[in-house]
Design a protein around this motif. Structure first.
Motif, PDB file in Angstrom:
ATOM      1  N   TYR A  26       0.841  -1.207   0.000  1.00 51.00           N
ATOM      2  CA  TYR A  26       0.000   0.000   0.000  1.00 51.00           C
ATOM      3  C   TYR A  26       0.872   1.252   0.000  1.00 51.00           C
ATOM      4  CZ  TYR A  26      -4.056  -2.890   1.168  1.00 51.00           C
ATOM      5  OH  TYR A  26      -5.058  -3.809   1.149  1.00 51.00           O
ATOM      6  N   MET A  27       2.007   1.132   0.684  1.00 47.26           N
ATOM      7  CA  MET A  27       2.930   2.265   0.719  1.00 47.26           C
ATOM      8  C   MET A  27       3.473   2.542  -0.679  1.00 47.26           C
ATOM      9  SD  MET A  27       3.907   4.534   2.552  1.00 47.26           S
ATOM     10  CE  MET A  27       4.895   5.220   3.823  1.00 47.26           C
ATOM     11  N   THR A  28       3.833   1.460  -1.390  1.00 46.15           N
ATOM     12  CA  THR A  28       4.319   1.605  -2.760  1.00 46.15           C
ATOM     13  C   THR A  28       3.255   2.277  -3.616  1.00 46.15           C
ATOM     14  OG1 THR A  28       5.186  -0.591  -2.338  1.00 46.15           O
ATOM     15  CG2 THR A  28       5.554   0.316  -4.534  1.00 46.15           C
ATOM     16  N   ALA A  29       2.008   1.823  -3.441  1.00 44.78           N
ATOM     17  CA  ALA A  29       0.914   2.354  -4.249  1.00 44.78           C
ATOM     18  C   ALA A  29       0.692   3.837  -3.963  1.00 44.78           C
ATOM     19  CB  ALA A  29      -0.363   1.571  -3.966  1.00 44.78           C
ATOM     20  N   LYS A  30       1.029   4.273  -2.753  1.00 39.65           N
ATOM     21  CA  LYS A  30       0.886   5.698  -2.432  1.00 39.65           C
ATOM     22  C   LYS A  30       2.061   6.497  -2.961  1.00 39.65           C
ATOM     23  CE  LYS A  30      -0.088   5.204   2.142  1.00 39.65           C
ATOM     24  NZ  LYS A  30      -0.402   5.671   3.506  1.00 39.65           N
ATOM     25  N   PRO A  46      -4.954   1.766  -0.090  1.00 35.21           N
ATOM     26  CA  PRO A  46      -3.852   2.457  -0.735  1.00 35.21           C
ATOM     27  C   PRO A  46      -4.124   3.925  -1.053  1.00 35.21           C
ATOM     28  CG  PRO A  46      -4.884   0.915  -2.244  1.00 35.21           C
ATOM     29  CD  PRO A  46      -5.503   0.690  -0.913  1.00 35.21           C
ATOM     30  N   PHE A  47      -5.367   4.310  -1.259  1.00 38.45           N
ATOM     31  CA  PHE A  47      -5.566   5.664  -1.769  1.00 38.45           C
ATOM     32  C   PHE A  47      -6.425   6.561  -0.908  1.00 38.45           C
ATOM     33  CE2 PHE A  47      -4.302   3.369  -5.656  1.00 38.45           C
ATOM     34  CZ  PHE A  47      -3.117   4.053  -5.839  1.00 38.45           C
ATOM     35  N   LYS A  48      -7.077   7.461  -1.569  1.00 43.48           N
ATOM     36  CA  LYS A  48      -7.728   8.622  -0.963  1.00 43.48           C
ATOM     37  C   LYS A  48      -8.613   8.311   0.253  1.00 43.48           C
ATOM     38  CE  LYS A  48      -9.199  12.908  -3.048  1.00 43.48           C
ATOM     39  NZ  LYS A  48      -9.703  13.503  -4.263  1.00 43.48           N
ATOM     40  N   GLU A  49      -9.368   7.203   0.174  1.00 41.40           N
ATOM     41  CA  GLU A  49     -10.384   6.958   1.199  1.00 41.40           C
ATOM     42  C   GLU A  49      -9.851   7.050   2.628  1.00 41.40           C
ATOM     43  OE1 GLU A  49      -9.767   5.472  -1.814  1.00 41.40           O
ATOM     44  OE2 GLU A  49     -10.351   3.414  -1.353  1.00 41.40           O
ATOM     45  N   ARG A  74      -3.117  12.386   9.712  1.00 40.20           N
ATOM     46  CA  ARG A  74      -1.674  12.225   9.535  1.00 40.20           C
ATOM     47  C   ARG A  74      -1.307  12.331   8.071  1.00 40.20           C
ATOM     48  NH1 ARG A  74      -0.167   6.808  12.330  1.00 40.20           N
ATOM     49  NH2 ARG A  74       1.926   7.367  11.682  1.00 40.20           N
ATOM     50  N   SER A  75      -0.070  12.708   7.855  1.00 39.41           N
ATOM     51  CA  SER A  75       0.428  12.839   6.495  1.00 39.41           C
ATOM     52  C   SER A  75       0.353  11.476   5.790  1.00 39.41           C
ATOM     53  CB  SER A  75       1.857  13.349   6.553  1.00 39.41           C
ATOM     54  OG  SER A  75       2.432  13.269   5.292  1.00 39.41           O
ATOM     55  N   PRO A  76      -0.183  11.423   4.550  1.00 37.75           N
ATOM     56  CA  PRO A  76      -0.456  10.136   3.903  1.00 37.75           C
ATOM     57  C   PRO A  76       0.764   9.229   3.741  1.00 37.75           C
ATOM     58  CG  PRO A  76      -0.654  11.956   2.362  1.00 37.75           C
ATOM     59  CD  PRO A  76      -0.601  12.547   3.728  1.00 37.75           C
ATOM     60  N   LEU A  77       1.952   9.801   3.631  1.00 37.37           N
ATOM     61  CA  LEU A  77       3.120   8.949   3.429  1.00 37.37           C
ATOM     62  C   LEU A  77       3.803   8.585   4.745  1.00 37.37           C
ATOM     63  CD1 LEU A  77       4.774  10.284   0.168  1.00 37.37           C
ATOM     64  CD2 LEU A  77       3.214   8.392   0.467  1.00 37.37           C
TER      65      LEU A  77
END
Lengths: 157, 264
Positions: A98-102, B259-262, B249-252
């Motif tokens: 998931y981190m990679t995907a982000k 994995p995404f926006k949700e 929190r910061s997404p990364l």
């Protein structure tokens, strides 16, 4: 990092003389050991042919691939970088990919803003049983990079 | 300015804080200073000179985690405090912030969107400046043109580390930009574009767009434009803007369930 340093030698030496007048790109493939590397192995075992331009580097998880590695590969003159990991939801470490995907979409945007085509960075998911898929992905990606031509960072340093 | 001095004097008198980090006028120049007593407060000033006060505060609080400190904050300082708090670098509960609204002139110079903190004692709120500066013109370039533009800009770098040293969010004790494998020592200009791209990636989801990096750059590389662009990308992909809220929190900075926006 050390693997990358080792790859530097290979990058300069790997000149593949298949089609004489064809541009032979240098592609660094970061493959996760549990799915994609096993997938590449599967491709080999099942005798699937794919272009030899890819230089695979085995990592424990695609989430382990820091943007530093990708940037370093480009800095060293790679024409393309392919990141491959387990399918989403199938990560050996549960959520690593998931981190990679982000991360990868952000790196792509950064490369694009820097004037490097974002198509030079590929992200794909290959499971251990998908030898055919791995070969197909590498064929497609190599063709894509071939069309883009040499990286403008080649020969910079 | 008197209101600020009175407030700080009161805070110090009540022992609500052990020290106040502000700007002291010395030899006609304002510079960061930790006021620990009521004496000398007549030299506490508010000026248009900016310093990464919150970065100094982070060092102070890491050395004296039990003490309470006061700090002068502008709009940008407050945003950086929020991000530092999320990264567990400062504890907002141990801080007393005294807000200062920037002058219109300063806001214009910084191209600041919100030139005032949520609460302030000094100044009048200036109107924010919209627009991304050079961003549009760089985005409008063709790919190879953009590549040449950046390579030329990065080629000017003298590797002074000013961008990192002035950044309120660069608090690491070990810096990737000093890693001898990624950035070979003894080379000026540093390897382009990797040096600047590493730094750019480290600002993702954290950069609060204060512009101190660009202000510190002695050769005028439009660094802020890159960080601004990445800020837009993060906002589009993950719907996150750094420094806005204490929650989230910061997404990364975390793996997450999706994995995404949700995941917000």
């Amino acid at each position: 990092m050390r693997v990358l340093a080792h790859a530097r030698g290979s990058i300069t030496k790997t000149v593949i003389q298949k089609g004489q007048n064809q541009f032979n790109p240098i592609i660094i493939g970061f493959l996760c050991t549990w799915c994609s590397y096993a997938g590449a192995d599967q491709a080999g075992v099942s005798r699937r042919e794919y272009p030899p331009n890819i230089l695979p580097i085995r990592v424990m998880c695609s989430g382990r691939i820091s943007p530093h590695h990708i940037l370093k590969a480009f800095q060293m003159g790679a024409d393309g970088v392919l990141v491959a990991g387990c399918h989403l939801g199938e990560c050996h470490y549960i959520r690593g990919n998931y981190m990679t995907a982000k991360r990868i979409p952000v790196v792509k945007e950064l490369l694009s803003f820097m004037g490097l085509s974002p198509q030079r960075l590929g992200l794909t998911w290959v499971s251990a049983s998908e030898g055919d898929r791995f070969a197909a992905v590498v064929r497609e990606f190599t063709e894509q990079i071939r069309e883009l031509g040499p990286s403008p960072l080649r020969g910079v340093s | 300015m008197e209101a600020l001095r009175a407030k700080v004097a009161q805070l110090l008198k009540e022992k609500a804080i052990s020290g106040f980090l502000g700007l002291k006028l010395e030899h006609g120049h304002p510079s960061p200073f930790l006021f620990t007593g009521e004496e000398g407060l007549d030299l506490l000033v508010v000026s248009d000179t900016r310093f990464p006060l919150t970065k100094l505060l982070q060092r102070l609080t890491s050395k004296y985690p039990e003490e309470k400190f006061g700090v002068m904050v502008r709009g940008c300082d407050e945003r950086s405090l929020i991000e530092l708090h999320k990264d567990n670098q400062v504890n907002l509960e141990h801080l007393v912030t005294v807000g200062v609204a920037c002058s219109q002139e300063l806001a214009q110079r910084c191209g600041c969107k919100v030139p005032y903190p949520s609460q302030f004692e000094v100044g009048e709120p200036a109107t924010g400046v919209e627009g991304g500066g050079e961003l549009e013109s760089i985005e409008g370039m063709a790919e190879d043109e953009r590549f040449n533009f950046w390579m030329e800009q990065f080629g000017k770098c003298i590797k002074c580390y000013g961008c990192r040293n002035s950044c309120p969010l660069c608090y690491c004790s070990e810096c990737t930009l000093e890693d001898s494998f990624l950035v070979p020592p003894g080379e000026t200009p540093p390897k382009a574009p990797i040096f600047h791209l590493i730094r750019a990636f480290h600002t993702v989801g954290r950069c609060i767009d204060c512009g101190l990096c660009e202000e510190a750059c002695p050769v005028g590389i439009p660094l802020r434009t890159i960080y601004k662009k990445l800020g837009q990308v993060v906002s589009e992909l993950f719907g996150y803007s750094p420094g806005k809220e204490v929650e989230g929190r910061s997404p990364l900075s975390f793996l997450g369930e999706k994995p995404f926006k949700e995941q917000g």
